[in-house]
Every structure is written in structure tokens, then in C-alpha cells.
Scaffold this active site. Structure first.
Site, mmCIF file in Angstrom:
data_model
loop_
_atom_site.group_PDB
_atom_site.id
_atom_site.type_symbol
_atom_site.label_atom_id
_atom_site.label_comp_id
_atom_site.label_asym_id
_atom_site.label_seq_id
_atom_site.Cartn_x
_atom_site.Cartn_y
_atom_site.Cartn_z
ATOM 1 N N ASP A 1 1.187 -2.331 -6.476
ATOM 2 C CA ASP A 1 0.798 -3.643 -7.006
ATOM 3 C C ASP A 1 -0.447 -4.206 -6.326
ATOM 4 O O ASP A 1 -0.714 -3.918 -5.159
ATOM 5 C CB ASP A 1 1.936 -4.651 -6.800
ATOM 6 N N HIS B 1 2.425 -1.428 -2.462
ATOM 7 C CA HIS B 1 1.250 -2.255 -2.716
ATOM 8 C C HIS B 1 -0.039 -1.548 -2.311
ATOM 9 O O HIS B 1 -0.019 -0.602 -1.525
ATOM 10 C CB HIS B 1 1.372 -3.591 -1.976
#
Length: 365
Positions: free
Chosen positions: A181, A326
């Protein structure tokens, strides 16, 4: 004021004096009454479709006022009209506006706006509009009641919104999807892509529109090397705290940027922080976006070491798993553990018989 026509045949229903007195006693029991001059507002839970949701509130003249955006939890669309300084509520065929500082609503009825009085004005506190929840909910066709025994206010929304939440894929096969992400960016994305290329493992990147615009070459590399892409908004807001139209724009602008840079517009979406309201689900459905969560949270954003991240994955993985990681830029280098853990995650899961696929493949059934 609004391009699309909505109408309502129901006039506003005002609570009687007994109902308001109950609200006063209830909130006085929970906390000292707050007003618009206080720097810190009191909070209380309100039951929406039997789910407790805590909100700030203000008491004015015996009326309970809550942040306008709180009503997004009911499934209604909530927007702001800057020209008229009004909160605009929509639910199916009903639309009305509550101007700040006024004791009335402007209701859109059969193509025209009609004004109806309200017992209390909409107020503004620290730049945030607060609206009378009982009046708004009833105007939206909802049922409101107070249970004295439980000391709780209950709202039955009468709004049925189909959820398309996905937390994992088919559990009959040992398939797993790595997801990243908040990118693309220039520190971690290239390192992650290098590892994935070396290991021959596809992944899926939930990208932000502003990051695509700033790092188009990294975005192109993600797609050119066979990885999946998905939408993660433009600015990474908490969707529960922004207007319904803003939610829509966050998604659409990122879709447009992806189409511009790599020629693709996926139907996969992940809300920032995994946070969203019932109203936001309606926006996802309207835009044809599948709401993708995860089954394994590595907590890598918190600065965990590679070994700690590997341990979480090995502990929580199961067939059809979606692993959350992430790839955002951080001066504190919080994601060094992500890069350190990635090769070991791939090796460990392959030894357990797992095959790495993109989300598009994982969800193809």
C-alpha cells in the site's frame, strides 16, 4: 444548487417534548453537557442498526447535535455545499440541505426547493457542522428511539446496502497474494520490485493517485513487470471523515491517473487504514469497486524488524491469504523490515506449498 433531482413526499417530523427530555437526561447521565464554546466535546455511543458507534455531541435547547459526517454511518450520502454553507443529505428519493446557523431545512421536492422550519439550528464547532440527529434521521426515513433501560439511543436506518468486502481468496488452493500500500515512491518500491523479480513472485500494489503523478516511472515498472495494481485513493484520507462526493473524487481521480500513466483502471480498491462507513460502501458499489481488505496484517508500518514480520506471516497465513505490507517513503525508514523480510516470506511460503499470484488471479473465481 444540485444537478440531480431527488424528491421526498414526507414532511419533517419533529420530536415531541417528552422525547427531547429523555435525550437530555440520557446525555447528562453520560457526561457534562457540552456546548459550542467548549474546547473539548463530550462523547457518547449511538446504536446504528444495533451497532454502537461513538460520536462527539453538542446539546442545544434540549436537542442532540452530532457531526454531520456521523450520519454517513447510517448509509446516507452527506455532502457540503460551500456556496450556501449547507450540509446536504441524500437517501434514495430524499434530498435536503441544512444551512449552518439556520432553524430550517431546504427540501428538494419534485424539482423545486421548499423550506421547512426546524426546532434547532445547525451549528458550527471548530469548522465542523453539527446537525440535530433526530430530525435528520427521521427526514431520511429512519426510525429513532431511546431505550431508558439500556441508556442508549437506537437508529434503525432502513437502508440496505450490499457489502462487497473481500478479506481472502479461495481457500481450497494454496494461493497467496502479496499486497503493498501507499506507493509508488523511489526508496522502497524499487527494492521490493527487485526482490519480486529475482524470486519470480508477482504481487499487487495499491497505489495512490498523487504518488503515481509524482513517480510515473516506478508505476510503469510495476505494470511492466507483471504485477497487479489497485486503487488506494488520491490523498489517503480517512473516508469516514470526508464528504461523500470527496470519497467518489478520491477514487475516480486515481482511476484516471492510472489510465493516463499505464492504461489500466482496476476494479480493486482498498480504503486507507481499512476504514470506511456504510455510506462509503454505497460509493464503492456505485463505482463498481471491490472492497479489498486482508487476512494477514504484518504491521510493517510500525517499524517491525524483518524477523518479526516473517513470524507474523508464518503464524497467520492460510490458503487464499492476502498479506498486507507497505511501500511508502519515510525518512525514519520504518519499512526497512519489509524489505528485509520479503525474500524470507517468499521462501518460507513456497516451502509450505504456496503459490504467489496477483489479487486479480486470486479473486478470478
Amino acid at each position: 444548487m444540485w444537478k440531480k433531482s431527488y424528491f421526498s413526499t414526507n414532511a419533517p417530523k419533529l420530536c415531541n417534548r417528552k422525547t427531547y427530555l429523555i435525550f437530555v437526561l440520557f446525555l447528562s447521565f453520560l457526561s457534562t453537557t457540552a456546548n459550542a464554546q467548549e474546547s473539548r466535546l463530550a462523547e457518547a455511543p449511538i446504536m446504528i442498526d444495533d451497532k454502537p458507534i461513538t460520536t462527539k455531541y453538542i446539546m442545544r435547547e434540549g436537542h442532540l447535535l452530532v457531526p454531520a459526517l456521523f450520519l454517513k454511518h447510517t448509509g446516507a450520502f452527506v455532502d457540503w455545499d460551500e456556496q450556501y454553507r449547507s450540509v446536504v443529505f441524500r437517501n434514495r428519493g430524499t434530498m435536503f440541505a441544512l444551512p449552518v446557523g439556520k432553524k430550517y431545512s431546504d427540501d428538494y421536492v419534485r424539482g423545486t426547493w421548499k423550506r421547512h422550519s426546524l426546532p434547532i439550528e445547525t451549528v458550527e464547532f471548530n469548522g465542523e457542522p453539527f446537525v440535530p440527529i433526530v430530525n435528520v434521521a427521521r427526514k431520511l426515513g429512519m426510525d429513532v428511539r431511546y431505550d431508558a433501560a439500556l441508556a442508549r439511543t437506537f437508529i434503525t436506518t432502513n437502508i440496505d446496502i450490499q457489502s462487497n468486502l473481500i478479506e481472502r481468496g479461495n481457500m481450497t488452493e494454496k494461493l497467496v497474494a502479496l499486497t503493498f500500500d501507499d506507493g509508488p515512491e523511489s526508496r522502497y518500491t524499487p527494492q521490493i520490485l527487485d526482490i519480486l523479480k529475482e524470486k519470480g513472485a508477482p504481487a499487487t500494489f495499491f497505489v495512490m493517485g498523487k504518488q503515481i503523478r509524482q513517480f510515473p516511472e516506478e508505476m510503469k515498472r510495476i505494470v511492466n513487470e507483471g504485477h497487479g495494481i489497485a486503487n488506494h485513493t488520491w490523498n489517503h484520507p480517512d473516508l469516514r471523515r470526508v464528504w461523500s462526493q470527496t470519497v467518489k473524487e478520491e477514487i475516480q481521480s486515481t482511476q484516471a491517473e492510472m489510465a493516463k500513466v499505464v492504461g489500466k483502471q482496476p476494479d480493486l480498491f482498498r480504503p486507507p487504514f481499512g476504514a470506511y462507513s456504510k455510506s462509503d460502501i454505497a460509493v464503492f458499489n456505485e463505482l463498481g469497486m471491490r472492497n479489498i481488505m486482508w487476512s494477514v496484517d504484518t504491521l510493517d508500518w510500525s517499524g517491525l524488524s524483518g524477523d518479526e514480520i516473517v513470524a507474523i506471516v508464518n503464524r497467520d497465513i492460510s490458503p487464499g491469504g492476502i498479506i498486507l505490507q507497505h511501500n511508502f517513503q519515510a525518512e525514519a525508514r520504518l519499512l526497512d523490515g519489509t524489505v528485509e523480510a520479503l525474500p524470507q516470506i517468499i521462501d518460507d511460503l513456497r516451502q509450505k506449498g504456496y503459490k504467489f499470484v496477483t489479487l486479480q488471479t486470486l479473486l478470478s473465481d
